[in-house]
Design a protein around this motif. Structure first.
Motif, PDB file in Angstrom:
ATOM      1  N   SER A 177     -10.968  -2.248  -0.989  1.00 40.17           N
ATOM      2  CA  SER A 177     -11.564  -2.473   0.324  1.00 40.17           C
ATOM      3  C   SER A 177     -10.639  -3.334   1.176  1.00 40.17           C
ATOM      4  N   THR A 178     -10.543  -3.014   2.463  1.00 36.04           N
ATOM      5  CA  THR A 178      -9.776  -3.879   3.374  1.00 36.04           C
ATOM      6  C   THR A 178     -10.627  -5.031   3.879  1.00 36.04           C
ATOM      7  N   THR A 179     -11.941  -4.948   3.730  1.00 40.83           N
ATOM      8  CA  THR A 179     -12.862  -5.953   4.277  1.00 40.83           C
ATOM      9  C   THR A 179     -13.301  -6.979   3.244  1.00 40.83           C
ATOM     10  N   LYS A 219     -12.330   1.542   5.445  1.00 41.28           N
ATOM     11  CA  LYS A 219     -10.867   1.453   5.281  1.00 41.28           C
ATOM     12  C   LYS A 219     -10.522   0.925   3.899  1.00 41.28           C
ATOM     13  N   PRO A 253       0.818  -1.211   0.000  1.00 38.99           N
ATOM     14  CA  PRO A 253       0.000   0.000   0.000  1.00 38.99           C
ATOM     15  C   PRO A 253       0.856   1.268   0.000  1.00 38.99           C
ATOM     16  N   PHE A 286      -7.066   0.222   0.996  1.00 39.76           N
ATOM     17  CA  PHE A 286      -5.669   0.216   0.590  1.00 39.76           C
ATOM     18  C   PHE A 286      -5.570   0.972  -0.735  1.00 39.76           C
ATOM     19  N   ASP A 328     -14.919  -1.179   9.640  1.00 38.70           N
ATOM     20  CA  ASP A 328     -14.730  -2.239   8.647  1.00 38.70           C
ATOM     21  C   ASP A 328     -15.019  -1.793   7.214  1.00 38.70           C
ATOM     22  N   SER A 375      -3.605   1.077   5.636  1.00 37.69           N
ATOM     23  CA  SER A 375      -4.848   1.498   4.987  1.00 37.69           C
ATOM     24  C   SER A 375      -5.188   2.942   5.361  1.00 37.69           C
TER      25      SER A 375
END
Length: 171
Positions: free
Chosen positions: A20-22, A164, A2, A166, A161, A120
């Motif tokens: 998305s980080t999720t 966040k 990232p 990247f 959630d 992130s």
């Protein structure tokens, strides 16, 4: 790996993706088809896509106040826009407001990038304090022509959630 805030400020015209980080392999998607003139409420479509194609690539434009604007790498002069005027002020709620496109950088098109764990970022509106970009990619498991999922705003949830992302150099 990232990107950092310092990296973003030095990218120039190098496009990035917003992941998305999720939701694995789910990217922010911006379709600026037909967005050629200023519209007070914005226009176009911002949602999610599985994998990163042309609509998932952005150019980062550092602003004088330290914030950033995000231009489509595919649609000329089309920028990510967030309007949280009608956002319910319920932290962790269902979100609301409007995320779409605009043809210039104004008050609704700039974001503070707040670093989060693991490299992130959360995107906070510079015009609507404590309002964050939110991406919900449930069911987005394959690439589709129109994208899917939900992209809107969230109140008071930096590092949540769904808030966040990247930021990576586009392949």
């Amino acid at each position: 790996m990232p990107l950092s805030v310092a990296d973003l400020a030095a990218l120039g015209n190098t496009p990035i993706t917003i992941l998305s980080t999720t939701f694995p392999n789910v990217y922010l998607r911006m379709d600026g088809t037909g967005v050629t003139t200023w519209n007070g409420s914005g226009s176009g479509v911002v949602n999610c896509q599985f994998g990163a194609g042309p609509y998932e690539k952005f150019k980062v434009l550092p602003q004088a106040d330290g914030s950033f604007a995000f231009a489509s790498a595919t649609f000329s002069n089309v920028y990510l826009r967030m309007d949280a005027a009608e956002l319910p002020q319920i932290p962790g709620g269902p979100g609301g407001g409007t995320v779409n496109c605009q043809v210039h950088v104004g008050t609704h098109e700039t974001f503070k990038l707040l670093p989060q764990a693991g490299g992130s970022f959360s995107f906070e509106s510079t015009f609507f304090p404590n309002s964050f970009l939110r991406l919900v990619g449930f069911g987005v498991t394959a690439s589709t022509n129109g994208g899917g999922g939900v992209v809107n705003c969230q109140f008071g949830a930096p590092g949540g959630d769904h808030e966040k992302f990247f930021l990576n150099v586009a392949a």
